[in-house]
Design an enzyme around this catalytic site. Structure first.
Site, PDB file in Angstrom:
ATOM      1  N   HIS A  31       0.825  -1.212   0.000  1.00  5.90           N
ATOM      2  CA  HIS A  31       0.000   0.000   0.000  1.00  5.90           C
ATOM      3  C   HIS A  31       0.860   1.264   0.000  1.00  5.90           C
ATOM      4  CE1 HIS A  31      -3.424  -2.637   0.823  1.00  5.90           C
ATOM      5  NE2 HIS A  31      -2.648  -3.195   1.753  1.00  5.90           N
ATOM      6  N   SER A  53      16.556  16.470 -19.633  1.00  2.83           N
ATOM      7  CA  SER A  53      15.541  17.514 -19.670  1.00  2.83           C
ATOM      8  C   SER A  53      16.074  18.665 -20.493  1.00  2.83           C
ATOM      9  CB  SER A  53      15.202  17.992 -18.249  1.00  2.83           C
ATOM     10  OG  SER A  53      14.466  19.203 -18.289  1.00  2.83           O
TER      11      SER A  53
END
Length: 459
Positions: free
Chosen positions: A169, A293
């Site tokens: 989770h 980038s």
């Protein structure tokens, strides 16, 4: 009017051509036509070998020349087929005429009428698709998947003992090893690969409605079902004895469903690796000259796994649609399958492209052992599971009178971080046997991995 020269619409034929190029040998229009020519030639060989309809067996030299011509199907034949089809407006009929022309060149006009005899187009097409898909899977797609499994196996073994924080989770949970988590994907993919290897590639050769009616009209004495079966099996395919005009395509649906499932597992792998990179468990190895980038020079983006995700989804969209569409044909035949099957290469192309990116991505990462170790050391509360389990065992054995061990550990650890000293102080004050207490005091998050390391040996 556009100033651009003719451009590919699909990126598989443009930007990503190189990684998927091998598929073009099989899952392209030219690949399909080469297979059609092969089927037509082999049918002639099959009939003449049995002296059907008064024919005589071809000499070794004649058969070798005919088969070599079919095997060397290339630009000349592609261009000639286009010319013939411009008149016939029928692709399989154009193939028939192309084969007849070769028979004429070889002086074999006497057997020209054996070309396509007793055949409906689907007799040729279903066998051609079975062969081209079989070759594409076995010679292109499967080796790509096998290479990913091999690399994953290597990394699972490399990191077999590298303790790692689990996250159930998204939260810190019972530790494992990085190798064991990669081995899970190896096991899943190996299982799918075994199922894909077991797929039967079926073929029919029984005429316009699957009844051998034309065959029997031409020669009532021949055992046409046996002849058809032996022909299909001579091609390396499994004979389907009961069909309409078309082979029912169930094998295709089964294959594509299995490939889709393998793609889903690969998608899960890609998202997991991406997430591990995100939290620093894997370092990406910079590629010389590459830009992460356009504005942030420090970045090394996990583009291989992102590209893989997108292409796996596209592959599943196409192959999933084919699996649903191809199993339905109105009554004895409709043409929905004809248009649909021309996109088989698109479905496999996106999967092959994804596999290429997954493999390249795996080769550009390295486990950050220091980051992984620091994460373990910052989460001593994960030992709460072990402590409350040991207390339960001690209560059952009569060596403790603690009530509700789970609640005691929940109060200590839930929603908060605790360190080694705090946890060991808690253990030291427990009402349990000394042997059990000593085991717990020796326990660390990095050592709390059960048999995770040895589980890797199962792959």
């Amino acid at each position: 009017m556009s100033l651009l020269p003719p451009q590919p619409i699909s990126p598989l034929d443009g930007r990503y051509r190189k990684p998927v190029n091998e598929l073009g040998d099989y899952l392209s229009e030219a690949g399909l036509n080469r297979a059609r020519v092969h089927i037509e030639v082999e049918w002639i060989a099959h009939l003449t070998k049995r002296s059907m309809f008064g024919s005589k067996p071809l000499s070794d030299a004649q058969l070798t020349e005919l088969r070599d011509w079919a095997a060397n199907f290339g630009e000349t034949e592609i261009a000639r087929l286009a010319e013939i089809e411009a008149t016939t407006q029928h692709d399989v009929k154009a193939v028939e005429y192309l084969v007849r022309e070769q028979l004429t060149r070889q002086g074999l006009d006497s057997i020209a009428e054996l070309t396509h005899i007793c055949c409906t187009s689907e007799d040729i097409n279903n066998l051609s698709y079975a062969l081209t898909v079989k070759n594409a899977v076995e010679k292109v797609w499967r080796p790509k998947l096998a290479a990913v499994i091999t690399e994953l196996t290597s990394q699972a073994q490399k990191y077999q003992d590298l303790a790692m924080m689990s996250r159930t989770h998204g939260q810190p949970a019972t530790p494992t090893t990085l190798g064991k988590e990669l081995a899970v994907f190896v096991h899943r993919l190996q299982r799918q690969l075994r199922q894909i290897d077991a797929i039967e590639y079926l073929g029919k050769f029984s005429g316009a409605t699957g009844t051998f009616a034309a065959h029997i009209s031409a020669d009532p004495q021949a055992n046409w079902q046996k002849i058809g079966q032996s022909f299909v099996e001579s091609l390396g395919l499994t004979f389907n004895p009961l069909t309409t005009q078309i082979e029912s395509h169930d094998w295709q649906a089964e294959l594509y469903d299995r490939v889709v499932h393998a793609n889903r597992i690969l998608h899960n792998l890609a998202t997991d690796i991406w997430s591990y990179i995100s939290i620093g468990y894997f370092r990406q190895i910079p590629v010389a000259g590459a830009t992460g980038s356009s504005t942030m020079p420090h970045k090394v983006n996990p583009i291989r796994f992102e590209n893989a995700e997108a292409n796996l989804e596209l592959s599943n969209a196409v192959l999933g649609s084919l699996a649903e569409t191809l199993v339905t044909s109105r009554w004895q035949r409709d043409l929905t399958d004809s248009s649909a099957q021309r996109n088989i290469g698109v479905g496999f192309g996106h999967s092959v492209l994804a596999l290429d990116n997954v493999l390249r991505g795996l080769n550009q990462i390295d486990a950050a052992a220091d980051t992984i170790a620091a994460d373990l050391d910052a989460n001593w509360e994960v030992l709460a599971e072990a402590i409350q389990t040991v207390i339960r065992a001690e209560v059952t054995a009569g060596r403790s009178e603690i009530t509700d061990p789970y609640a005691a550990l929940k109060e200590l650890t839930r929603g908060r971080r605790i360190g080694q000293a705090e946890l060991q102080e808690f253990v030291s004050g427990l009402d349990i046997g000394e042997e059990a207490k000593e085991r717990l005091l020796q326990l660390t998050p990095a050592a709390y991995t059960g048999i995770a390391s040895t589980l890797v040996d199962l792959i």
